[in-house]
Enzyme design. Sequence first.
Site, PDB file in Angstrom:
ATOM      1  N   TRP A  80       0.832  -1.216   0.000  1.00 23.86           N
ATOM      2  CA  TRP A  80       0.000   0.000   0.000  1.00 23.86           C
ATOM      3  C   TRP A  80       0.859   1.255   0.000  1.00 23.86           C
ATOM      4  O   TRP A  80       0.545   2.234  -0.692  1.00 23.86           O
ATOM      5  CB  TRP A  80      -0.961  -0.008   1.191  1.00 23.86           C
ATOM      6  CG  TRP A  80      -2.016  -1.065   1.061  1.00 23.86           C
ATOM      7  CD1 TRP A  80      -2.193  -2.139   1.876  1.00 23.86           C
ATOM      8  CD2 TRP A  80      -3.026  -1.175   0.045  1.00 23.86           C
ATOM      9  NE1 TRP A  80      -3.249  -2.909   1.432  1.00 23.86           N
ATOM     10  CE2 TRP A  80      -3.774  -2.344   0.316  1.00 23.86           C
ATOM     11  CE3 TRP A  80      -3.368  -0.402  -1.063  1.00 23.86           C
ATOM     12  CZ2 TRP A  80      -4.847  -2.755  -0.485  1.00 23.86           C
ATOM     13  CZ3 TRP A  80      -4.427  -0.816  -1.862  1.00 23.86           C
ATOM     14  CH2 TRP A  80      -5.164  -1.974  -1.572  1.00 23.86           C
TER      15      TRP A  80
ATOM     16  N   ASP B  51      -1.446   6.552   6.684  1.00 24.67           N
ATOM     17  CA  ASP B  51      -2.523   5.699   6.183  1.00 24.67           C
ATOM     18  C   ASP B  51      -2.792   4.691   7.300  1.00 24.67           C
ATOM     19  O   ASP B  51      -1.976   3.812   7.561  1.00 24.67           O
ATOM     20  CB  ASP B  51      -2.061   4.999   4.891  1.00 24.67           C
ATOM     21  CG  ASP B  51      -3.078   3.972   4.384  1.00 24.67           C
ATOM     22  OD1 ASP B  51      -4.141   3.816   5.016  1.00 24.67           O
ATOM     23  OD2 ASP B  51      -2.796   3.339   3.339  1.00 24.67           O
TER      24      ASP B  51
ATOM     25  N   LYS C   5     -12.282  -1.797   7.098  1.00 19.82           N
ATOM     26  CA  LYS C   5     -11.595  -2.740   7.983  1.00 19.82           C
ATOM     27  C   LYS C   5     -12.054  -2.575   9.435  1.00 19.82           C
ATOM     28  O   LYS C   5     -12.607  -3.504   9.996  1.00 19.82           O
ATOM     29  CB  LYS C   5     -10.084  -2.600   7.851  1.00 19.82           C
ATOM     30  CG  LYS C   5      -9.579  -3.297   6.582  1.00 19.82           C
ATOM     31  CD  LYS C   5      -8.753  -2.435   5.699  1.00 19.82           C
ATOM     32  CE  LYS C   5      -8.452  -3.125   4.360  1.00 19.82           C
ATOM     33  NZ  LYS C   5      -7.731  -2.232   3.467  1.00 19.82           N
TER      34      LYS C   5
HETATM   35  C1  LIG Z   1      -7.198  -1.695   2.336  1.00 14.81           C
HETATM   36  C2  LIG Z   1      -6.130  -0.693   2.369  1.00 14.81           C
HETATM   37  C3  LIG Z   1      -6.037   0.343   1.420  1.00 14.81           C
HETATM   38  C4  LIG Z   1      -6.977   0.448   0.240  1.00 14.81           C
HETATM   39  O1  LIG Z   1      -8.204   0.948   0.595  1.00 14.81           O
HETATM   40  P1  LIG Z   1      -9.307   1.246  -0.499  1.00 14.81           P
HETATM   41  O2  LIG Z   1     -10.419   1.774   0.338  1.00 14.81           O
HETATM   42  O3  LIG Z   1      -9.628  -0.034  -1.190  1.00 14.81           O
HETATM   43  O4  LIG Z   1      -8.776   2.256  -1.444  1.00 14.81           O
HETATM   44  C5  LIG Z   1      -5.032   1.275   1.563  1.00 14.81           C
HETATM   45  N1  LIG Z   1      -4.144   1.205   2.572  1.00 14.81           N
HETATM   46  C6  LIG Z   1      -4.195   0.219   3.491  1.00 14.81           C
HETATM   47  C7  LIG Z   1      -3.194   0.193   4.591  1.00 14.81           C
HETATM   48  C8  LIG Z   1      -5.176  -0.760   3.418  1.00 14.81           C
HETATM   49  O5  LIG Z   1      -5.232  -1.736   4.330  1.00 14.81           O
END
Ligand SMILES: *Cc1c(COP(=O)(O)O)cnc(C)c1O
Length: 355
Positions: free
Chosen positions: A100, A167, A191
Amino acid sequence: MIHNFNAGPSILPSSVFEEASRAVLNFNNTGLSILEIGHRTPLFEEVLNEAVSLVKELMQLDANKEVIFLHGGASTQFFQLPMNYLTKDKKAAYLDGGVWGTKAIKEAKRYGQVDVVATSKDKNYSYIPKDYAVPHESVYFHYTTNNTIEGTQMHSIPALSMPLVADMSSDILSREMDFNKFSFIYAGAQKNIGAAGVNLVIIDKKFLEKSSSSVPSMMDYKQHVSNGSMLNTPPVFAIYVCLLTLRWLKQLGGVAAIEKINNQKAAVLYDTLESFPIFQLPVPKEDRSKMNAVFTMQNEMLEKKFLDRCNEENMVGVKGHRSVGGFRVSMYNALPLSSVTSLVDLIKDFGNKYA
Ligand SMILES: *Cc1c(COP(=O)(O)O)cnc(C)c1O
């Protein structure tokens, strides 16, 4: 009984599913569905306001933080952020700790200079890079707090002078942290916060002032903040599911209470895996994620047998990401300890049988 270890979208509390489904038919006894009330009505404004204030309360945010809900998931923030803060002569620092983070770096390079201060790519991102220097002129420092795919997590906040950007998609609200140290936090909801389709963004007011005003309106953080997440029609149902999950977390005792349970879940799973040499843990102890545990086995035949056993016992979502292989067990907030202990029983049984 199904044990849901999916990495995302993932398990939410069953009370949330029940209440959300009731609201689809009849929202708060209005005779209307949550899907058909206008977003600029007092009914929905209450939903949004309560969600924002619960985020502030649960994360103990100070008065300098703005909380907004945006479209596009975390991946949109990969470009919206640098679009707002970088130009060809400005530089941002990024830590490359996983798939990511790599995607975030790729998008940032479209807008300005990117300094990748450290990477763990040499070992397939199985550890957290340490001992790196960050140029002080960096507009911000970006990192991923929990690497969902590789099963690594940063257990402390880097002590740096430039604005911190994180993030937190896969570990937000899972552990206590001084969230006020960050200038910018973003997290896709699917999540730990709620339903897919919405992104939680927290911006420090000083950092917000420095954002660009020449980007398209939908990319403009200041406009989203001044319009209270209603620059256009927000994803109303996704935000409502976030509200229900935030209420559930508060009732449970908040972030401190869920952290205790998350620690128990991770400890029992990792301890069990470590006690059977047929399982390999690619991540060193100090970098292991409490949200996503990654492990492999000595050979493919055993892995297939293990997966079959999981299927037989209604354990879903344990297959590892294609880039890592093996298994990934996601233990987000809503996953009960009992699901982990059921899996632990299976692991012990399997481990004894094939030792
Ligand atoms: C799942 C995830 C993403 C992607 O998220 P989207 O909502 O599908 O764009 C980005 N960063 C991390 C750390 C993730 O776990």
